[in-house]
Design an enzyme around this catalytic site. Sequence first.
Site, short mmCIF file in Angstrom:
data_model
loop_
_atom_site.label_atom_id
_atom_site.label_comp_id
_atom_site.label_asym_id
_atom_site.label_seq_id
_atom_site.Cartn_x
_atom_site.Cartn_y
_atom_site.Cartn_z
N GLY B 72 0.81 -1.21 0.00
CA GLY B 72 0.00 0.00 0.00
C GLY B 72 0.85 1.26 0.00
N GLN B 181 -7.73 -0.65 3.54
CA GLN B 181 -8.52 -1.26 4.61
C GLN B 181 -9.92 -1.66 4.17
OE1 GLN B 181 -7.58 -2.28 7.53
NE2 GLN B 181 -5.57 -1.31 7.75
N SER B 201 -3.50 -3.48 -0.70
CA SER B 201 -2.35 -4.15 -0.12
C SER B 201 -2.73 -5.58 0.24
CB SER B 201 -1.90 -3.40 1.14
OG SER B 201 -0.80 -4.06 1.73
N HIS B 203 -1.35 -7.86 2.40
CA HIS B 203 -1.25 -8.47 3.73
C HIS B 203 -2.42 -8.14 4.64
CE1 HIS B 203 0.22 -5.04 6.30
NE2 HIS B 203 0.56 -4.55 5.13
N THR B 239 12.30 -7.52 -10.98
CA THR B 239 11.89 -8.88 -11.28
C THR B 239 10.61 -9.24 -10.53
OG1 THR B 239 14.17 -9.51 -11.68
CG2 THR B 239 12.64 -11.31 -11.16
N CYS B 327 1.99 7.40 23.95
CA CYS B 327 3.02 6.62 24.63
C CYS B 327 3.40 5.39 23.84
CB CYS B 327 2.51 6.20 25.99
SG CYS B 327 3.57 6.79 27.29
C1 LIG Z 1 -5.03 2.71 5.20
C2 LIG Z 1 -3.68 2.14 4.95
N1 LIG Z 1 -2.96 2.58 3.91
C3 LIG Z 1 -1.74 2.09 3.63
C4 LIG Z 1 -1.16 1.12 4.42
C5 LIG Z 1 0.23 0.64 4.10
O1 LIG Z 1 0.21 -0.57 3.44
P1 LIG Z 1 1.53 -1.47 3.34
O2 LIG Z 1 1.80 -1.96 4.72
O3 LIG Z 1 1.17 -2.56 2.41
O4 LIG Z 1 2.61 -0.59 2.81
C6 LIG Z 1 -1.88 0.62 5.52
C7 LIG Z 1 -1.31 -0.43 6.39
O5 LIG Z 1 -0.73 -0.21 7.43
C8 LIG Z 1 -3.16 1.15 5.79
O6 LIG Z 1 -3.87 0.72 6.85
#
Ligand SMILES: Cc1ncc(COP(=O)(O)O)c(C=O)c1O
Lengths: 200, 387
Positions: B72, B181, B201, B203, B239, B327
């Site tokens: 992302g 998200q 993204s 993951h 690649t 914190c």
């Molecule tokens: C709203 C949002 N944008 C972008 C990202 C970044 O994605 P990535 O961890 O794949 O770089 C995240 C993840 O932390 C996200 O929650």
Amino acid sequence: MSDAFAWLYSDVVKDHFMNPKNVFNPDEGFKADAEGLTGNVKCGDQMLFMLKIADDVIVDVRWKTYGCASAIASTSMLSEVVKGMGIKDAYNIKPDDIARRLGGLPDNKIHCSVLGDKALRAAIDDHLAKTGRAGLFRNEGARVICTCLNITDRDIEDAVKAGARDWEGLQERTKIGTVCGGCKTGAEELLHEYVHIFAD
Amino acid sequence: MKNVYMDYNATTPLHPAVAEGMKEDLSVYANASSMHEAGRRAMARVERARAQVVALVGAAADPERIVFTSGGSESNNTVFATMFHLGRRGGRRGIVTSSIEHPCVLNAAAWLRDEGFPVTFLPVDGDGKIDLDGLRAAVGPDTLLVSVMAANNEIGTIQDMRSIGAIAKAAGAYFHTDATQAVGKVPVDVEEWGADYLTLSCHKIYGPKGVGALYFRKGAPFEPLIRGGHQEHGHRAGTYNNLGILGFGTAASLAREELASYASHVGRLRARLRDGILAAIPKVRVNGHPVEVLPNTLNVSFPGAEGEAILLHLDLSGIRVSTGSACASGSLEPSHVLMATGVGPELAHGSIRFSLGRDSTDEDVDYVLSVLPPAIARLRSMSTVQA
Ligand SMILES: Cc1ncc(COP(=O)(O)O)c(C=O)c1O
Ligand code: FES
């Protein structure tokens, strides 16, 4: 759990966080002779220290805090340390001493641990004021230069005598200016002065 | 000890079927750009994954509109870098985004501002929604890009994508959304939203880390962030990450197939968790929009208790969550998202994000509901701040 990643902090911190000592409990009927409050909710931490004092010796302590795990643990530790201590010695406790007893805190957590001793000093000042000796320690003692970490002009002098010659060297020895950084200008002036006097 | 993972917005474990597929695909080692048979086979698999990914964000969209990236953050940065090059060549330069974006968008926008581009960070209301009239007023003949996240990672608030897209289009601006998200949690459709660019993204949707994609509408300008070979039609050199991309394809297919069952599963658990917290703990505030919110995301503030302390107490009980407390972040500022909603520093410092996922269970919720109330009561009892 001996795994180094099992907990962010030392076992001592963990214990003081989960089972803090001397926390104020309203049902206990603790009557404080002096109180000190520092910090504010805006910054995410606030601390109240309550002392019972007899003949300028701290005979009992209670405290409350709104703060993170480090703040809770370091205040709990501090409250154990100052019990039975003369108010002047207690006034001179530094966050570093407490962090060391806790088995260390991450660098960015030192800030959280300074609140307790600030509140403690405020409570001692309160006691001094109530006994007609307002500002006694502030005037006769060393001058605090870095309020975040309670580092005084004496500490800077000592660091220079021990070899600190520049800001980095001073920071290495004292960690000065690593929290808000607001003390840097004043501290650098003193540093130059002391280097001039004690080094060259 | 129990181990309850409720931090799915931070990242997700692999879907078992994704893990299975990836184990088999470990053997797909050939360079997908190679002309020989092994290379062509690898490329066929990459292209199949591309079709699977595009289907997740637009049923009718063309796979060629997908560029694989490292995630992302890279996708978002690619859009802002493209705007940088466009703006430098003259013409429009205005950037309009929201104040609750992920740091990778906020910092990319701040970079353009430092480069002299006029950048507007739109405020949000108490629920985390941007004001559409405010957006209409902020865009104009100089607006180059409108970039608004589809759903927020901290509070889960979902924006009105269709209206935002229409406003951007009416102003003649490009429209980008960070849907990192939203994808896999709510329906996403680039056509319906009118998106010129959309970030996703892998993951966050039960696929591997380090792979993501950027959708771009046909004809939308594109400036590579990473220059080099001609992979991805010159849009992104390097690649091919075979294993990551193939895992992404499977994860995207599953996310699409399972969307409805996923949403009802996590939605039911979220409601249980929320109602349980409200019933057991006095004076809490549920952050984010009450209805237009991700089905898995529950952000709650516990006045009188500090977030990092809550997080670590839960962590010691085997419960993994995140917090908007300063914190915990190592900075001195609490969550910019919660602060933007105007809740004030105390509620921001005392906020906890529970984000559920496909593996979450009723037992997980029960366990949290057994640990959390005494944890909050303990921290409040030693607090100087009255709840
Ligand atoms: C709203 C949002 N944008 C972008 C990202 C970044 O994605 P990535 O961890 O794949 O770089 C995240 C993840 O932390 C996200 O929650
Ligand atoms: S005053 Fe020295 S670090 Fe803040």
